[in-house]
Design an enzyme around this catalytic site. Structure first.
Site, short mmCIF file in Angstrom:
data_model
loop_
_atom_site.label_atom_id
_atom_site.label_comp_id
_atom_site.label_asym_id
_atom_site.label_seq_id
_atom_site.Cartn_x
_atom_site.Cartn_y
_atom_site.Cartn_z
N GLN A 82 28.43 35.57 40.23
CA GLN A 82 28.72 36.19 38.94
C GLN A 82 29.35 35.22 37.93
O GLN A 82 30.02 34.23 38.10
CB GLN A 82 30.13 37.01 39.39
CG GLN A 82 30.64 37.89 38.02
CD GLN A 82 32.09 38.58 38.41
OE1 GLN A 82 33.09 37.99 38.61
NE2 GLN A 82 31.76 39.86 38.40
N CYS A 94 37.31 41.58 33.78
CA CYS A 94 38.23 40.64 34.29
C CYS A 94 39.64 40.70 33.30
O CYS A 94 39.54 40.30 32.34
CB CYS A 94 37.91 39.49 34.40
SG CYS A 94 39.48 38.15 34.73
N LYS A 137 29.52 43.70 35.66
CA LYS A 137 30.55 44.52 36.48
C LYS A 137 31.75 44.69 35.58
O LYS A 137 32.11 43.94 34.53
CB LYS A 137 31.03 43.45 37.43
CG LYS A 137 32.12 44.17 38.25
CD LYS A 137 32.31 43.29 39.76
CE LYS A 137 33.52 44.13 40.43
NZ LYS A 137 34.92 43.63 39.97
N ASN A 154 32.72 51.21 42.98
CA ASN A 154 33.86 50.09 43.52
C ASN A 154 35.27 50.63 43.57
O ASN A 154 35.52 51.01 42.26
CB ASN A 154 33.48 48.83 42.88
CG ASN A 154 34.43 47.72 43.17
OD1 ASN A 154 35.14 47.30 42.32
ND2 ASN A 154 34.65 47.42 44.65
C1 LIG Z 1 41.95 38.61 44.75
C2 LIG Z 1 41.12 39.07 43.96
C3 LIG Z 1 40.11 38.57 43.23
C4 LIG Z 1 39.01 39.15 42.34
N1 LIG Z 1 37.96 38.21 42.00
C5 LIG Z 1 37.09 38.98 40.99
C6 LIG Z 1 36.28 38.05 40.45
O1 LIG Z 1 35.91 37.04 40.43
N2 LIG Z 1 35.14 38.75 39.56
C7 LIG Z 1 35.27 40.32 39.53
O2 LIG Z 1 34.50 40.81 38.91
N3 LIG Z 1 36.18 41.00 40.26
C8 LIG Z 1 37.05 40.32 40.91
N4 LIG Z 1 38.21 41.26 41.82
C9 LIG Z 1 37.88 42.49 41.45
C10 LIG Z 1 37.26 43.19 42.82
O3 LIG Z 1 35.77 42.61 42.92
C11 LIG Z 1 37.00 44.74 43.07
O4 LIG Z 1 36.40 45.16 41.75
C12 LIG Z 1 38.43 45.26 43.32
O5 LIG Z 1 39.17 44.41 44.01
C13 LIG Z 1 38.42 46.82 43.66
O6 LIG Z 1 37.49 46.79 44.74
P1 LIG Z 1 38.37 46.61 46.20
O7 LIG Z 1 39.20 47.64 46.23
O8 LIG Z 1 37.21 46.96 47.13
O9 LIG Z 1 38.86 45.41 46.46
C14 LIG Z 1 39.07 40.44 42.43
C15 LIG Z 1 39.83 41.08 43.05
C16 LIG Z 1 41.01 40.73 43.88
C17 LIG Z 1 41.94 41.37 44.62
#
Ligand SMILES: Cc1cc2nc3c(=O)[nH]c(=O)nc-3n(C[C@H](O)[C@H](O)[C@H](O)COP(=O)(O)O)c2cc1C
Length: 367
Positions: free
Chosen positions: A71, A101, A140, A202
């Site tokens: 990514q 983000c 994303k 997601n």
């Molecule tokens: C600690 C943490 C770090 C994350 N880092 C990224 C990232 O680097 N890039 C991104 O697109 N989303 C990032 N996200 C978002 C996740 O990819 C995801 O979209 C979000 O957590 C919802 O999905 P989940 O409920 O399955 O965790 C992050 C989320 C968390 C909690």
């Protein structure tokens, strides 16, 4: 399922979680099976082109870690394009663009969620990447900036026209942060907005049933799982099995969870060295422990771990302490068992939130 020219073994994706989805974690979940594609933490395109050590470490991979998406984030079209070319030259299977983000550091330079407010500029940036490589480029995003600005359907359509191979949609707005319910109707609107590319849903998928519900109610082609994989690294294998057979797999036992945790630690040590690997594991072990039952005696010690031997001492101590919560068959007594996980979008309307997935503390806590 297909992602541009790639055929993936399943329609289940490991979401990027900065600070967590490193090589050891990806290898750990891949060993259990079911993952179609895993994604790295987000990587700054410029830092990658400058070959900064930290960026190179983030894209470190092994043959067992395939297929892998990296990514990227950044807002300078030439940098994003050149970073994609560089990834392709390394044999990376696909490049994903971070558009969701909400961290200020990312938005300030025009990347992250700020991208969603400037469709034309973003489409040009994406087209420059797509034209420069053969590997699929995906994006994303969140649903939009806030409830009044749900931009994901328009953005997804514009990105499809610009040539992206897929879009990943976290079903929340930027304003929501991680609160409230994942909006399945919002994801469905994105599915309906695109012509042919797969949309991957997601958000809050913590069980096979939740993955199935997201697929059925949104029409999305696949599901991406982030935090749910930390609670339950078996989720990909179990979900694939459930989607194929309709059967739910039994929960991993305490011993299986411990075995996997120890395997994960070994991989951390292999990749990061014993000292650094153990320090990094301080924030990982408590995720495993969330399904162990009472854990305060484990967590308060493991946050100080600095060696492999020290980790095993903590584990031995914890096993002895945990005995008091077990029945004569060695199972946790019912009142100490962790409650079942329930996705936000599977709670009955008006129910008090239960089984919510906390956002880990640290520099990424505002994701
Ligand atoms: C600690 C943490 C770090 C994350 N880092 C990224 C990232 O680097 N890039 C991104 O697109 N989303 C990032 N996200 C978002 C996740 O990819 C995801 O979209 C979000 O957590 C919802 O999905 P989940 O409920 O399955 O965790 C992050 C989320 C968390 C909690």
């Amino acid at each position: 399922m297909r992602l541009g020219p790639l055929t993936l073994a399943s329609n289940l994706f490991l979401s990027p979680l900065a600070g967590y989805t490193n090589l050891p974690f990806r290898l750990t979940v891949r060993e259990l099976g079911g993952v179609g594609l895993a994604t790295t933490d987000l990587v700054n395109a410029r830092s990658l082109l400058e070959k900064k050590a930290q960026a190179l470490k983030l894209i470190e991979t092994l043959p067992a870690d395939r297929p892998l998406a990296v990514q990227l984030f950044g807002s300078v079209p030439e940098e994003m394009r050149d970073a994609a070319v560089y990834l392709e030259s390394l044999g990376i299977a696909s490049a994903d663009i971070n558009m969701g983000c909400p961290v200020r550091k990312v938005c300030r330079v025009g990347g992250g969620s700020a991208m969603m407010t400037e469709l034309d500029r973003t489409a040009r940036l994406v087209r420059g990447m797509v034209d420069a490589v053969k590997i699929p480029i995906s994006a994303k995003m969140r649903l939009g900036w806030d409830d009044e600005n749900i931009t994901a359907p328009d953005l997804a359509r514009a990105l499809e026209d610009a040539g992206v191979a897929a879009v990943f949609v976290h079903g929340r707005t930027r304003q929501q942060g991680f609160s409230g319910t994942v909006n399945l109707a919002g994801i469905r609107a994105v599915v309906q907005a695109v012509k042919a590319i797969p949309v991957i849903g997601n958000g809050d998928v913590t069980t096979p049933e939740a993955a199935k519900m997201m697929l059925e109610q949104t029409g999305c082609a696949g599901v991406s799982i982030g935090r749910g994989a930390f609670y339950n690294p078996w989720i990909f294998q179990h979900t694939l099995h459930y989607l194929q057979t309709g059967e739910l797999s039994s929960e991993p036992t305490f011993e299986e969870r411990v075995r996997l945790m120890c395997r994960h630690l070994d991989l951390m040590i292999e990749v990061f060295g014993e000292d650094h690997g153990c320090r990094m594991f301080r924030k990982v072990a408590p995720w495993y422990a969330k399904r162990f039952g009472p854990v305060n005696e484990f967590n308060k010690r493991v946050v100080l771990v600095s060696s492999r031997a020290g980790f095993y001492e903590i584990l031995d101590y914890y096993r002895r302490w945990r005995q008091q919560f077990l029945d004569e068959t060695g199972e946790l007594k019912p009142r100490f068992r962790p409650p079942p996980m329930t996705a936000s979008f599977m709670q009955p309307p008006g129910a008090a939130p239960s089984g919510n997935i906390p956002v880990p503390k640290g520099p990424v806590e505002v994701w």
